[in-house]
Write a protein that holds these residues in place. Structure first.
Motif, short mmCIF file in Angstrom:
data_model
loop_
_atom_site.label_atom_id
_atom_site.label_comp_id
_atom_site.label_asym_id
_atom_site.label_seq_id
_atom_site.Cartn_x
_atom_site.Cartn_y
_atom_site.Cartn_z
N ILE A 9 14.57 -20.16 15.23
CA ILE A 9 13.58 -20.43 14.19
C ILE A 9 14.29 -20.77 12.89
CG2 ILE A 9 11.82 -18.92 15.19
CD1 ILE A 9 12.64 -16.86 12.98
N LYS A 10 13.55 -21.40 11.99
CA LYS A 10 14.06 -21.65 10.64
C LYS A 10 13.29 -20.74 9.69
CE LYS A 10 15.04 -25.19 7.24
NZ LYS A 10 15.04 -26.64 6.94
N VAL A 11 14.02 -20.05 8.82
CA VAL A 11 13.41 -19.14 7.87
C VAL A 11 13.70 -19.64 6.46
CG1 VAL A 11 13.22 -16.75 7.09
CG2 VAL A 11 13.81 -17.23 9.47
N LEU A 12 12.64 -19.74 5.65
CA LEU A 12 12.75 -20.19 4.27
C LEU A 12 12.43 -19.02 3.34
CD1 LEU A 12 10.64 -23.46 4.67
CD2 LEU A 12 13.12 -23.23 4.84
N TYR A 13 13.16 -18.93 2.23
CA TYR A 13 12.94 -17.89 1.24
C TYR A 13 12.64 -18.57 -0.09
CZ TYR A 13 15.45 -15.37 4.85
OH TYR A 13 15.86 -14.85 6.06
N PHE A 14 11.57 -18.14 -0.77
CA PHE A 14 11.14 -18.79 -2.00
C PHE A 14 11.13 -17.83 -3.19
CE2 PHE A 14 9.34 -21.51 1.28
CZ PHE A 14 9.67 -22.76 0.79
N ALA A 15 11.20 -18.44 -4.37
CA ALA A 15 11.05 -17.77 -5.65
C ALA A 15 12.03 -16.60 -5.81
CB ALA A 15 9.60 -17.33 -5.85
N SER A 16 11.55 -15.45 -6.24
CA SER A 16 12.45 -14.32 -6.51
C SER A 16 13.13 -13.82 -5.25
CB SER A 16 11.70 -13.18 -7.20
OG SER A 16 10.65 -12.70 -6.38
N LEU A 17 12.52 -14.01 -4.08
CA LEU A 17 13.20 -13.62 -2.83
C LEU A 17 14.46 -14.44 -2.63
CD1 LEU A 17 10.41 -13.06 -0.17
CD2 LEU A 17 12.03 -11.39 -1.05
N ARG A 18 14.38 -15.74 -2.90
CA ARG A 18 15.55 -16.61 -2.77
C ARG A 18 16.66 -16.12 -3.70
NH1 ARG A 18 13.68 -21.90 -4.00
NH2 ARG A 18 13.79 -21.23 -6.15
N ARG A 27 6.57 -3.76 1.55
CA ARG A 27 6.96 -4.58 0.40
C ARG A 27 5.94 -5.70 0.23
NH1 ARG A 27 11.94 -3.28 -2.00
NH2 ARG A 27 12.63 -1.41 -0.93
N ASN A 28 5.70 -6.08 -1.01
CA ASN A 28 4.70 -7.10 -1.31
C ASN A 28 5.29 -8.48 -1.10
OD1 ASN A 28 2.29 -8.14 -2.05
ND2 ASN A 28 2.44 -7.60 -4.21
N VAL A 29 5.23 -8.95 0.14
CA VAL A 29 5.79 -10.24 0.53
C VAL A 29 4.74 -10.98 1.35
CG1 VAL A 29 7.58 -11.40 1.90
CG2 VAL A 29 8.15 -9.37 0.56
N ARG A 30 4.52 -12.24 1.04
CA ARG A 30 3.60 -13.08 1.79
C ARG A 30 4.41 -13.88 2.80
NH1 ARG A 30 -1.77 -13.71 -0.47
NH2 ARG A 30 -1.85 -14.93 1.43
N ALA A 31 3.75 -14.39 3.83
CA ALA A 31 4.47 -15.15 4.84
C ALA A 31 3.57 -16.25 5.42
CB ALA A 31 4.95 -14.25 5.96
N GLU A 77 8.80 -22.58 11.82
CA GLU A 77 9.34 -22.49 10.47
C GLU A 77 8.59 -21.36 9.78
OE1 GLU A 77 10.23 -25.87 7.43
OE2 GLU A 77 8.16 -25.17 7.10
N ILE A 78 9.32 -20.33 9.39
CA ILE A 78 8.72 -19.16 8.75
C ILE A 78 9.14 -19.15 7.30
CG2 ILE A 78 8.71 -16.64 8.65
CD1 ILE A 78 9.33 -18.17 11.94
N ALA A 79 8.17 -18.98 6.40
CA ALA A 79 8.45 -18.92 4.97
C ALA A 79 8.04 -17.56 4.43
CB ALA A 79 7.70 -20.03 4.24
N PHE A 80 8.92 -16.97 3.63
CA PHE A 80 8.63 -15.71 2.94
C PHE A 80 8.65 -15.95 1.45
CE2 PHE A 80 10.66 -14.05 6.88
CZ PHE A 80 9.61 -13.26 7.33
N PHE A 81 7.69 -15.37 0.75
CA PHE A 81 7.65 -15.53 -0.70
C PHE A 81 6.85 -14.38 -1.31
CE2 PHE A 81 4.62 -18.13 1.52
CZ PHE A 81 3.41 -17.84 0.93
N PRO A 82 7.18 -14.05 -2.56
CA PRO A 82 6.41 -13.02 -3.26
C PRO A 82 5.07 -13.59 -3.67
CG PRO A 82 8.03 -13.97 -4.73
CD PRO A 82 8.26 -14.59 -3.38
N PRO A 83 4.08 -12.71 -3.92
CA PRO A 83 2.81 -13.21 -4.44
C PRO A 83 3.07 -13.94 -5.77
CG PRO A 83 2.67 -10.89 -3.89
CD PRO A 83 4.11 -11.28 -3.77
N VAL A 84 2.34 -15.00 -5.97
CA VAL A 84 2.54 -15.81 -7.16
C VAL A 84 1.26 -15.83 -7.97
CG1 VAL A 84 3.11 -18.13 -8.00
CG2 VAL A 84 4.19 -17.26 -5.92
N THR A 85 1.40 -15.69 -9.27
CA THR A 85 0.24 -15.81 -10.15
C THR A 85 0.47 -17.01 -11.05
OG1 THR A 85 1.19 -14.36 -11.82
CG2 THR A 85 -0.21 -13.33 -10.13
N GLY A 86 -0.58 -17.56 -11.49
CA GLY A 86 -0.49 -18.73 -12.38
C GLY A 86 -1.47 -18.59 -13.51
N GLY A 87 -1.38 -19.51 -14.40
CA GLY A 87 -2.34 -19.45 -15.49
C GLY A 87 -2.01 -20.39 -16.57
#
Length: 84
Positions: A3-12, A52-56, A74-84
């Motif tokens: 598998i391919k695993v991707l890490y985004f934002a603060s996890l990366r 842990r607060n991680v989305r996938a 392809e699996i992606a992990f990322f923290p919850p993201v807020t916008g505004g």
């Protein structure tokens, strides 16, 4: 199974990886199993552990821990993201 695993934002930033390709060992069949497997690496990898607060997402679709992982996913992990 590979598998391919991707890490985004603060996890990366925390893990020091943006992606990796893994061959999964026997017994890693679901997204929850994969998170546990990665967290057992210890240290910063524990940020992927249970509770842990991680989305996938698998193949760009948000999923829960009970969803099966298949060869070439392809699996992606990322923290919850807020916008505004």
């Amino acid at each position: 199974m590979s598998i391919k695993v991707l890490y985004f934002a603060s996890l990366r930033e925390t893990l020091g990886y943006s992606h990796e390709t893994l061959t999964l060992p026997a017994g890693v069949a679901t997204l929850g199993d994969l998170r546990s497997h990665l967290a057992r690496r210890g240290g910063v990898w524990e940020s992927l552990g249970e509770g842990r607060n991680v989305r996938a997402a698998i193949n760009q679709e948000m999923v829960g821990a009970e969803v099966a992982v298949a060869d070439r996913d392809e699996i992606a992990f990322f923290p919850p993201v807020t916008g505004g």
